[in-house]
Design a protein around this motif. Structure first.
Motif, PDB file in Angstrom:
ATOM      1  N   GLY A  87       0.939  -1.235  -0.018  1.00 47.67           N
ATOM      2  CA  GLY A  87       0.077   0.139   0.091  1.00 47.67           C
ATOM      3  C   GLY A  87       0.904   1.285   0.050  1.00 47.67           C
ATOM      4  N   ARG A  88       1.973   1.221   0.850  1.00 49.91           N
ATOM      5  CA  ARG A  88       2.771   2.413   0.849  1.00 49.91           C
ATOM      6  C   ARG A  88       3.493   2.601  -0.528  1.00 49.91           C
ATOM      7  NH1 ARG A  88       3.669   0.389   6.166  1.00 49.91           N
ATOM      8  NH2 ARG A  88       5.526  -0.943   5.528  1.00 49.91           N
ATOM      9  N   GLU A  89       3.812   1.543  -1.300  1.00 50.85           N
ATOM     10  CA  GLU A  89       4.352   1.773  -2.465  1.00 50.85           C
ATOM     11  C   GLU A  89       3.393   2.361  -3.391  1.00 50.85           C
ATOM     12  OE1 GLU A  89       6.885   1.707  -5.778  1.00 50.85           O
ATOM     13  OE2 GLU A  89       7.174   1.402  -3.718  1.00 50.85           O
ATOM     14  N   ARG A  90       2.170   1.883  -3.417  1.00 47.88           N
ATOM     15  CA  ARG A  90       1.056   2.381  -4.487  1.00 47.88           C
ATOM     16  C   ARG A  90       0.989   4.079  -4.092  1.00 47.88           C
ATOM     17  NH1 ARG A  90      -3.774  -1.546  -4.042  1.00 47.88           N
ATOM     18  NH2 ARG A  90      -4.615  -0.330  -5.618  1.00 47.88           N
ATOM     19  N   LEU A  91       0.972   4.384  -2.737  1.00 48.57           N
ATOM     20  CA  LEU A  91       0.899   5.794  -2.387  1.00 48.57           C
ATOM     21  C   LEU A  91       2.164   6.491  -2.782  1.00 48.57           C
ATOM     22  CD1 LEU A  91      -0.353   5.411   1.224  1.00 48.57           C
ATOM     23  CD2 LEU A  91      -1.781   6.261  -0.784  1.00 48.57           C
ATOM     24  N   ARG A  92       3.253   5.816  -2.958  1.00 50.45           N
ATOM     25  CA  ARG A  92       4.517   6.531  -3.378  1.00 50.45           C
ATOM     26  C   ARG A  92       4.328   6.873  -4.860  1.00 50.45           C
ATOM     27  NH1 ARG A  92       7.188   3.709   0.647  1.00 50.45           N
ATOM     28  NH2 ARG A  92       7.619   1.988  -0.745  1.00 50.45           N
ATOM     29  N   GLU A  93       3.758   5.802  -5.536  1.00 51.54           N
ATOM     30  CA  GLU A  93       3.653   6.034  -6.955  1.00 51.54           C
ATOM     31  C   GLU A  93       2.545   7.193  -7.381  1.00 51.54           C
ATOM     32  OE1 GLU A  93       2.425   2.122  -8.413  1.00 51.54           O
ATOM     33  OE2 GLU A  93       4.290   1.254  -8.088  1.00 51.54           O
ATOM     34  N   ALA A 133      -2.330   3.383  -9.828  1.00 51.46           N
ATOM     35  CA  ALA A 133      -1.816   3.344  -8.443  1.00 51.46           C
ATOM     36  C   ALA A 133      -2.930   2.970  -7.564  1.00 51.46           C
ATOM     37  CB  ALA A 133      -0.906   4.373  -7.977  1.00 51.46           C
ATOM     38  N   LEU A 134      -3.819   3.406  -7.493  1.00 57.75           N
ATOM     39  CA  LEU A 134      -4.971   3.636  -6.313  1.00 57.75           C
ATOM     40  C   LEU A 134      -6.245   3.235  -6.882  1.00 57.75           C
ATOM     41  CD1 LEU A 134      -4.081   6.951  -4.581  1.00 57.75           C
ATOM     42  CD2 LEU A 134      -3.164   4.916  -4.089  1.00 57.75           C
ATOM     43  N   ASP A 135      -6.592   2.865  -8.163  1.00 57.44           N
ATOM     44  CA  ASP A 135      -7.825   2.455  -8.697  1.00 57.44           C
ATOM     45  C   ASP A 135      -9.037   3.688  -8.477  1.00 57.44           C
ATOM     46  OD1 ASP A 135      -6.730  -0.071  -9.048  1.00 57.44           O
ATOM     47  OD2 ASP A 135      -7.510  -0.679  -6.943  1.00 57.44           O
TER      48      ASP A 135
END
Length: 324
Positions: A87-93, A133-135
């Protein structure tokens, strides 16, 4: 039924010398628009909420819904995703995509540049990356649903539309009769130049040539969008920044006395709040208090002016100058 879409930058209009609230007024005058369909931010302190009525261009609301709840959902999703490595990786993207687009739109541009294929493609890429990244849903503030509803409200309308820059690609896809304005031969004029001068004076920087800025403000008489009263109030802010309270007060009192007619609606609150602070700094507490109360009695005062007035009523304003 055709719609002409003009990009809105919100508060960032104050940072673009060649695409500011005055420039938008000039574009609308070029289109012959007596009103605009408002499809942008509902912030009552939006720069165009001052500029357009002052230029006698009506704002027609009713096209933008209140999506504040989507911001709450987005925050909840961020909190959930931040608990997990993936989840943190998706937030970074998503944050990287937002950072790249923000860097683009905070760079001063002209109307031609803002409405270029390059910038619109960048807006599209930003939202595509965020959705990847987040849908779609809370991660994108329900962007597709919001744009679909907005397009449905605009369908069948005609005229000029003020819409966020990053919404333009989506609206152009959803509204077959919508287009960007023809900018052939357009160049920012006096209204844009005066607005840029005032915007610059309200946002001082350490490396500013204050004497040159004051001289520029003093040369101008203003216009409907940026009246002389605002130029005087902006100049007063410069004198206040260097501790010249007498000059600041004289200019603010002159500006306050000029607050008549169809001046931009935020100007009275901004001028009187600053005047109250100067009177406080000169130990004129009784008059300062009355000035703060005058701000709070206005039909409209921007949030920053109301906050300053409320703080001034609570505790006297004191001027703190930076060390030389």
């Amino acid at each position: 039924m055709t719609l002409t879409l003009l990009p809105d930058l919100g508060d960032l209009l104050r940072l673009h010398p060649q695409y500011n609230a005055g420039t938008v007024v000039e574009l609308l005058r070029r289109l012959g628009a007596a009103e605009v369909l408002w499809a942008s931010d509902l912030d009552p302190d939006h720069p165009l909420r001052d500029a357009l009525p002052a230029a006698r261009i009506a704002i027609r609301d009713g096209f933008t819904a209140d999506w504040a709840w989507a911001e709450t959902e987005h925050g909840q999703l961020q909190g959930f995703l931040s608990q997990y490595p993936q989840g943190r990786e998706r937030l970074r993207e998503a944050a990287g995509a937002e950072r790249d687009f923000a860097a683009l739109v905070t760079t001063p541009m002209t109307a031609f540049q803002l409405m270029s294929a390059e910038v619109l493609d960048a807006a599209r890429a930003y939202h595509t990356a965020t959705q990847a990244a987040l849908d779609e849903g809370p991660g994108t503030h329900w962007r597709e649903k919001r744009l679909s509803e907005l397009a449905a409200r605009l369908a069948g309308q005609s005229g000029a539309v003020i819409a966020p820059l990053d919404d333009l690609p989506g609206l152009l896809d959803l509204l077959p009769d919508a287009h960007l304005p023809d900018l052939t031969g357009f160049a920012p004029g006096e209204t844009s130049r005066l607005r840029a001068l005032a915007d610059r004076a309200w946002q001082l920087r350490e490396d500013d040539d204050l004497n040159a800025l004051l001289a520029a403000l003093d040369r101008e008489t203003g216009d409907a969008v940026t009246p002389g009263a605002e130029l005087a109030a902006a100049a007063a802010g410069i004198y206040l920044a260097v501790g010249d309270l007498a000059a600041a007060r004289a200019l603010l009192e002159r500006a306050a006395h000029a607050l008549q007619g169809d001046v931009p609606r935020s100007l009275a609150g901004l001028t009187l709040a600053r005047l109250g602070q100067v009177r406080d700094a000169q130990w004129d507490r009784d008059l300062a208090t009355r000035t703060y109360r005058a701000v709070l009695a206005l039909n409209h005062a921007p949030a920053v002016a109301r906050s300053a007035a409320e703080a001034g009523l609570q505790d006297p304003f004191t001027l703190e100058l930076p060390p030389e």
